[in-house]
Scaffold this motif. Structure first.
Motif, PDB file in Angstrom:
ATOM      1  N   GLU A  22       0.854  -1.182   0.000  1.00 39.25           N
ATOM      2  CA  GLU A  22       0.000   0.000   0.000  1.00 39.25           C
ATOM      3  C   GLU A  22       0.890   1.231   0.000  1.00 39.25           C
ATOM      4  O   GLU A  22       1.769   1.384   0.853  1.00 39.25           O
ATOM      5  N   TRP A  56       4.674   5.982  -8.497  1.00 37.90           N
ATOM      6  CA  TRP A  56       4.024   4.776  -7.964  1.00 37.90           C
ATOM      7  C   TRP A  56       4.964   3.575  -8.023  1.00 37.90           C
ATOM      8  O   TRP A  56       5.085   2.818  -7.051  1.00 37.90           O
ATOM      9  N   ASN A  98      -1.900   8.638  -2.456  1.00 42.19           N
ATOM     10  CA  ASN A  98      -3.325   8.314  -2.429  1.00 42.19           C
ATOM     11  C   ASN A  98      -3.633   6.918  -1.898  1.00 42.19           C
ATOM     12  O   ASN A  98      -4.718   6.399  -2.133  1.00 42.19           O
ATOM     13  N   ARG A  99      -2.665   6.328  -1.202  1.00 40.82           N
ATOM     14  CA  ARG A  99      -2.857   5.035  -0.557  1.00 40.82           C
ATOM     15  C   ARG A  99      -3.353   3.963  -1.542  1.00 40.82           C
ATOM     16  O   ARG A  99      -4.148   3.080  -1.185  1.00 40.82           O
ATOM     17  N   GLY A 120       1.877   5.279   0.242  1.00 44.05           N
ATOM     18  CA  GLY A 120       1.610   6.230   1.302  1.00 44.05           C
ATOM     19  C   GLY A 120       0.509   7.218   0.958  1.00 44.05           C
ATOM     20  O   GLY A 120       0.002   7.278  -0.172  1.00 44.05           O
ATOM     21  N   ALA A 121       0.166   8.031   1.951  1.00 47.68           N
ATOM     22  CA  ALA A 121      -0.927   8.984   1.789  1.00 47.68           C
ATOM     23  C   ALA A 121      -0.647   9.970   0.666  1.00 47.68           C
ATOM     24  O   ALA A 121      -1.569  10.409  -0.033  1.00 47.68           O
ATOM     25  N   ASP A 122       0.634  10.331   0.465  1.00 49.15           N
ATOM     26  CA  ASP A 122       0.963  11.285  -0.587  1.00 49.15           C
ATOM     27  C   ASP A 122       0.795  10.680  -1.969  1.00 49.15           C
ATOM     28  O   ASP A 122       0.784  11.399  -2.974  1.00 49.15           O
ATOM     29  N   ARG A 171      -3.169   0.617  -3.703  1.00 53.46           N
ATOM     30  CA  ARG A 171      -2.571  -0.696  -3.470  1.00 53.46           C
ATOM     31  C   ARG A 171      -2.013  -1.233  -4.782  1.00 53.46           C
ATOM     32  O   ARG A 171      -2.703  -1.228  -5.801  1.00 53.46           O
TER      33      ARG A 171
END
Length: 302
Positions: A25, A103, A31-32, A27-29, A34
């Motif tokens: 997964e 990504w 957009n989480r 990170g938050a930066d 998967r």
């Protein structure tokens, strides 16, 4: 960011694809989202990272993974965001060249891959070669197969432009049939259905539809400057670099001589042509390509 996640049952009982899924997964930066990957072979084996292109997914490498594992290598195949078991943002504007680079780099870091032998084809190279240019110390070797790192400074060929027009204008985007049409061999109906598996309907295909529009085709493309910068690094990349191109790919057939001329690590490496193979040489001649990779690793020890 809104995204879709293909139901697991779509991946049940695919032909010749017994591999267990793994996920990271982001990170938050990022957009989480998967991302999915295959991870086969000894955990301490030398890493071979397999990056697919458009519009395929890690299923493309199913013929290669057993050969690599039998040779004692660790085979890792990542599904790019928008493909395979990875999450699929629903809006086209969510997909940019830079986003795909970010990504994929985040996934490599999360999995913990180092001393990587990169095997990249199609968009796997547009992303992978960019990452080699930006993080050269992470990569021990590179196998480029039917791919290139474009900057937009050279006009694209007519074969690519025809493909891009089709991708945007066709009412349907039949992934399995697209794979079949870009192969020399005939892909069975069951295998075409496996390539279709990640995409239950068109709402899952935003990334696949948009990928051709992200290829730099003019010098002022949003990705051109970053790719030129990566090329500055690649021009001094002296670790082993092998071009393994097929004999029947109209889109990338002119790329191998340029890569061999500009990247120092390609000097002295053999010229490998995979016979009777189209754009998706992993589908046409996966075992043969895997054997080339195994030999390349063995003859170029770290």
């Amino acid at each position: 960011m809104d995204f879709l996640r293909t139901p697991d049952e779509r991946f049940a009982n695919l032909p010749d694809f017994p591999f267990a899924p793994h996920y990271v997964e982001l990170g938050a930066d990022l957009n989480r989202l998967r991302m999915h990957y295959l991870d086969e072979g000894p955990p301490d084996g030398e890493v071979v990272l397999l990056l697919h292109g458009e519009p395929s997914w890690s299923y493309l490498y199913r013929k290669m993974v057993p050969v690599l594992v039998d040779a004692g290598l660790r085979a890792v195949a990542i599904d790019l965001v928008g493909f395979g078991r990875s999450d699929k943002p629903t809006l086209r504007e969510s997909y940019t060249y830079q986003a795909h680079v970010d990504w994929t780099w985040a996934a490599i870091q999360a999995i913990g891959l180092t001393d990587i032998t990169l095997v990249c084809q199609d968009w796997g190279g547009l992303i992978g070669l960019r990452l080699v240019g930006e993080h050269p110390d992470r990569f021990a070797r590179v196998v480029a197969a039917n791919t290139v790192l474009p900057t937009g400074d050279q006009p694209p060929g007519e074969a690519f432009l025809a493909w891009r027009r089709f991708s945007q204008e066709s009412p349907e985007f039949p992934v399995g049939k697209i794979i079949n049409n870009a192969c020399v061999s005939t892909v069975s109906a069951e295998v075409m259905a496996a390539y279709d598996a990640p995409f239950p309907d068109d709402s899952y295909k935003a990334g696949a539809r948009h990928f051709p529009m992200l290829v730099p085709t003019s010098p002022d493309d949003p990705a051109s400057a970053a790719n030129r910068s990566a090329w500055e690094s690649l021009r001094s990349f002296d670790r082993p670099f092998l071009c393994a191109f097929s004999d029947s790919d109209p889109i990338t057939r002119d790329a191998a001589p340029m890569l061999r001329e500009l990247i120092p690590g390609a000097a002295g490496q053999p010229v490998v042509t995979i016979e009777q193979a189209g754009h998706f040489l992993q589908e046409d001649k996966g075992r043969e390509l895997a054997e080339v990779v195994v030999d390349f690793v063995r003859t170029n020890p770290r």
